[in-house]
Design a protein around this motif. Structure first.
Motif, PDB file in Angstrom:
ATOM      1  N   ILE A  56       0.865  -1.039   0.135  1.00  0.00           N
ATOM      2  CA  ILE A  56      -0.087   0.352   0.202  1.00  0.00           C
ATOM      3  C   ILE A  56       0.968   1.392   0.049  1.00  0.00           C
ATOM      4  O   ILE A  56       0.998   2.237  -0.981  1.00  0.00           O
ATOM      5  N   GLY A  57       3.128   1.270   0.565  1.00  0.00           N
ATOM      6  CA  GLY A  57       2.715   2.455   1.409  1.00  0.00           C
ATOM      7  C   GLY A  57       3.405   2.914  -0.039  1.00  0.00           C
ATOM      8  O   GLY A  57       3.416   3.799  -0.877  1.00  0.00           O
ATOM      9  N   LEU A  58       3.727   1.206  -0.803  1.00  0.00           N
ATOM     10  CA  LEU A  58       4.086   1.439  -2.291  1.00  0.00           C
ATOM     11  C   LEU A  58       3.816   2.145  -3.604  1.00  0.00           C
ATOM     12  O   LEU A  58       4.345   2.881  -4.237  1.00  0.00           O
ATOM     13  N   THR A  59       2.807   1.925  -3.944  1.00  0.00           N
ATOM     14  CA  THR A  59       1.392   2.491  -4.199  1.00  0.00           C
ATOM     15  C   THR A  59       0.563   3.178  -4.376  1.00  0.00           C
ATOM     16  O   THR A  59       0.794   4.145  -5.172  1.00  0.00           O
ATOM     17  N   TYR A  60       0.407   3.865  -2.810  1.00  0.00           N
ATOM     18  CA  TYR A  60      -0.801   4.994  -2.724  1.00  0.00           C
ATOM     19  C   TYR A  60       0.216   6.128  -2.233  1.00  0.00           C
ATOM     20  O   TYR A  60       0.191   7.113  -3.506  1.00  0.00           O
ATOM     21  N   GLY A  61       1.727   6.340  -2.230  1.00  0.00           N
ATOM     22  CA  GLY A  61       2.227   7.052  -1.468  1.00  0.00           C
ATOM     23  C   GLY A  61       1.972   8.058   0.430  1.00  0.00           C
ATOM     24  O   GLY A  61       1.309   6.599   0.452  1.00  0.00           O
ATOM     25  N   SER A  62       2.587   8.384   0.542  1.00  0.00           N
ATOM     26  CA  SER A  62       2.782   9.427   1.961  1.00  0.00           C
ATOM     27  C   SER A  62       1.110   9.049   2.275  1.00  0.00           C
ATOM     28  O   SER A  62       0.674   8.050   3.475  1.00  0.00           O
ATOM     29  N   ARG A  63       0.237   9.741   2.113  1.00  0.00           N
ATOM     30  CA  ARG A  63      -1.038  10.815   2.546  1.00  0.00           C
ATOM     31  C   ARG A  63      -1.862   9.709   2.098  1.00  0.00           C
ATOM     32  O   ARG A  63      -2.540   9.417   3.415  1.00  0.00           O
ATOM     33  N   LEU A  64      -1.828   8.745   1.199  1.00  0.00           N
ATOM     34  CA  LEU A  64      -3.041   7.750   1.236  1.00  0.00           C
ATOM     35  C   LEU A  64      -2.910   6.506   1.671  1.00  0.00           C
ATOM     36  O   LEU A  64      -4.144   6.225   2.508  1.00  0.00           O
ATOM     37  N   ALA A  65      -1.924   5.761   1.804  1.00  0.00           N
ATOM     38  CA  ALA A  65      -1.098   4.868   2.672  1.00  0.00           C
ATOM     39  C   ALA A  65      -1.533   5.054   4.324  1.00  0.00           C
ATOM     40  O   ALA A  65      -2.364   4.170   4.869  1.00  0.00           O
ATOM     41  N   GLY A  66      -1.241   6.728   4.698  1.00  0.00           N
ATOM     42  CA  GLY A  66      -1.224   6.482   6.343  1.00  0.00           C
ATOM     43  C   GLY A  66      -3.404   7.064   6.510  1.00  0.00           C
ATOM     44  O   GLY A  66      -2.862   6.516   7.579  1.00  0.00           O
ATOM     45  N   LEU A  67      -3.648   7.813   5.560  1.00  0.00           N
ATOM     46  CA  LEU A  67      -5.002   7.528   5.670  1.00  0.00           C
ATOM     47  C   LEU A  67      -5.517   6.001   6.039  1.00  0.00           C
ATOM     48  O   LEU A  67      -6.834   5.745   6.364  1.00  0.00           O
ATOM     49  N   THR A  68      -5.281   5.168   5.022  1.00  0.00           N
ATOM     50  CA  THR A  68      -5.475   3.604   4.939  1.00  0.00           C
ATOM     51  C   THR A  68      -5.418   2.760   5.444  1.00  0.00           C
ATOM     52  O   THR A  68      -6.315   2.197   6.712  1.00  0.00           O
ATOM     53  N   MET A  69      -4.243   3.469   7.037  1.00  0.00           N
ATOM     54  CA  MET A  69      -4.402   2.557   7.993  1.00  0.00           C
ATOM     55  C   MET A  69      -4.972   3.243   9.019  1.00  0.00           C
ATOM     56  O   MET A  69      -5.264   1.960   9.711  1.00  0.00           O
TER      57      MET A  69
END
Length: 190
Positions: A56-69
């Motif tokens: 997810i981090g590798l695919t989404y980038g920082s903000r979207l990955a953090g929001l996902t978690m």
């Protein structure tokens, strides 16, 4: 410093609230599924949870990955069985593994940040972008384990870090391989 395009941005160049919500839901669902899968490894079995977080981090980038978690943690806190072994509830956010659970947000965010800062393509760069945050996850995990159990710091390290180091490397490389494959498919399509 310029931001590199993430795989999700390359696949969906226009952003909308609906797309963002769909990506967050898909990502938190992937992490929840990964938390339920145990893979036999030595010396302890590994879940695929951190593999999903790295991807997810590798695919989404920082903000979207953090929001996902953040969404994943909220789902678990609300009682959805998304944590390892089908666990759910606020107690998990204060129990022995809480340091890892909260560390997942930092892991996803830092992985995404590394992608945005130049580690977005190529198996080696993506592996590094996945491995560094996955390794740093052990810091809050072991410190929290030490704080809430009778284990000494070295005991927390022995129980909460050492058995998972090899799996962390393997999962980081697998996430990088998957995302590299995604970029290859995108290039062939375009």
């Amino acid at each position: 410093m310029t931001r590199e395009t993430t795989l999700s941005q390359a696949l969906m160049p226009t952003s909308s609230l609906l797309k963002t919500l769909a990506l967050v839901a898909a990502g938190s669902g992937l992490v929840a599924l990964g938390a339920q899968v145990d893979v036999p490894m030595f010396p302890v079995p590994m879940s695929l949870q951190t593999l999903a977080i790295s991807a997810i981090g590798l695919t989404y980038g920082s903000r979207l990955a953090g929001l996902t978690m953040l969404a994943y943690l909220a789902e678990g806190a609300m009682g959805l069985p998304v944590f390892a072994g089908g666990g759910a509830g606020l107690a998990h956010l204060f129990g022995p593994t809480a340091g890892y659970l909260f560390g997942f947000m930092a892991m996803a965010w830092l992985t995404g940040l590394m992608v945005e800062r130049g580690f977005s393509q190529g198996i080696v760069k993506l592996s590094v972008a996945a491995l560094i945050p996955a390794t740093l996850l052990f810091v809050p995990g072991a410190l929290w384990l030490w704080a809430v159990t009778p284990l000494s710091l070295s005991g927390a390290f022995a129980a909460g870090v050492l058995p998972f180091l090899v799996g962390g490397v393997v999962k980081s490389v697998l996430a990088a391989v998957a995302v590299t494959g995604g970029w290859s498919l995108l290039r062939r399509r375009g």
